[in-house]
Design an enzyme around this catalytic site. Sequence first.
Site, short mmCIF file in Angstrom:
data_model
loop_
_atom_site.label_atom_id
_atom_site.label_comp_id
_atom_site.label_asym_id
_atom_site.label_seq_id
_atom_site.Cartn_x
_atom_site.Cartn_y
_atom_site.Cartn_z
N GLY A 201 0.78 -1.23 0.00
CA GLY A 201 0.00 0.00 0.00
C GLY A 201 0.81 1.28 0.00
CD GLU B 263 0.57 1.14 6.61
OE1 GLU B 263 0.98 1.02 5.44
OE2 GLU B 263 0.16 0.18 7.29
CG ASP B 264 -1.49 1.95 2.87
OD1 ASP B 264 -1.37 1.71 4.09
OD2 ASP B 264 -1.96 1.12 2.07
CG ASP C 259 -8.90 0.52 8.97
OD1 ASP C 259 -9.71 1.45 9.02
OD2 ASP C 259 -9.25 -0.65 8.76
CE LYS D 156 -10.61 4.09 6.02
NZ LYS D 156 -10.90 2.69 5.67
CG PHE E 8 -12.59 -0.06 1.20
CD1 PHE E 8 -12.03 -0.71 2.29
CD2 PHE E 8 -12.02 -0.22 -0.05
CE1 PHE E 8 -10.91 -1.52 2.14
CE2 PHE E 8 -10.90 -1.04 -0.21
CZ PHE E 8 -10.35 -1.68 0.88
CG ASP F 191 -5.21 -3.29 -2.38
OD1 ASP F 191 -4.89 -2.86 -1.26
OD2 ASP F 191 -5.52 -4.47 -2.58
NE ARG G 49 -1.56 -2.72 -4.44
CZ ARG G 49 -1.83 -2.90 -3.15
NH1 ARG G 49 -1.91 -1.87 -2.35
NH2 ARG G 49 -2.02 -4.11 -2.67
P1 IMP Z 1 -4.68 -1.58 10.30
O1 IMP Z 1 -3.77 -2.63 10.85
O2 IMP Z 1 -6.11 -1.92 10.51
O3 IMP Z 1 -4.35 -0.21 10.74
O4 IMP Z 1 -4.56 -1.75 8.76
C1 IMP Z 1 -3.90 -0.94 7.95
C2 IMP Z 1 -3.87 -1.55 6.57
O5 IMP Z 1 -5.17 -1.92 6.13
C3 IMP Z 1 -3.38 -0.54 5.60
O6 IMP Z 1 -2.00 -0.66 5.45
C4 IMP Z 1 -4.13 -0.86 4.34
O7 IMP Z 1 -3.38 -1.74 3.56
C5 IMP Z 1 -5.39 -1.54 4.79
N1 IMP Z 1 -6.53 -0.60 4.73
C6 IMP Z 1 -7.19 -0.01 5.76
N2 IMP Z 1 -8.16 0.79 5.34
C7 IMP Z 1 -8.14 0.73 3.99
C8 IMP Z 1 -8.92 1.37 2.97
O8 IMP Z 1 -9.85 2.18 3.19
N3 IMP Z 1 -8.59 1.04 1.68
C9 IMP Z 1 -7.58 0.19 1.36
N4 IMP Z 1 -6.83 -0.42 2.29
C10 IMP Z 1 -7.11 -0.16 3.60
MG MG Z 2 -0.74 -1.06 4.08
#
Ligand code: IMP
Ligand code: MG
Length: 178
Positions: free
Chosen positions: A43, A97-98, A101, A129, A150, A157, A163
Amino acid sequence: MNNDIEKILFDQNKLDVKMNQIATKLNKKYEGEQPIVVPVLNGAMIFASDLIKKLNFKLTIDPIKASSYEGTNSTGKVKIVQDIKSDVKNRPVIFIEDIIDTGRTLFSLTKVMKKRGASSVEVVTMLDKPAARVVDFHADYCCFDAPNNFLVGYGLDYNGLYRNLPYVGVLKHEVYAY
Ligand code: IMP
Ligand code: MG
């Protein structure tokens, strides 16, 4: 592809302004140091390559691949699918990081690097987020807070697609099924 997008949230110009501000801070903070910069694949690849070009200190780029996601739902487990090659002992680590979440991925990855003896660990994220957080984690640098939709584009992606969109946008509901 553009027809699948409900709304554009952050375009290249908006991202560039924020990336420049973050790069200015990093250039000040890491002057004279040699951090290991760790893009979180896949990402972060687009955001990381843009941001890294704006950094003017010596650094090592060493990506990591972690996975906690399938489709649009977090599985809650973080796995290092491809580890970095560098020894982080006594070196600063900067994750790129992208999007943050639930917070699980970076919560887990920062803990791993501290355990390996990194002298410091910081996290730069393109998006945050806050409404989706399930563990207590905060990025040190963030371009934008994002709504709990999303999102795709600029590296983000949906099942491997979108992407390459040159902006971050909201994916239309009818495109994916929960
Ligand atoms: P976390 O561990 O839940 O913080 O997950 C983060 C990862 O989930 C990111 O690196 C993204 O790859 C993926 N992710 C979370 N939200 C989205 C979204 O809205 N679109 C695409 N990928 C997401
Ligand atoms: Mg990611």
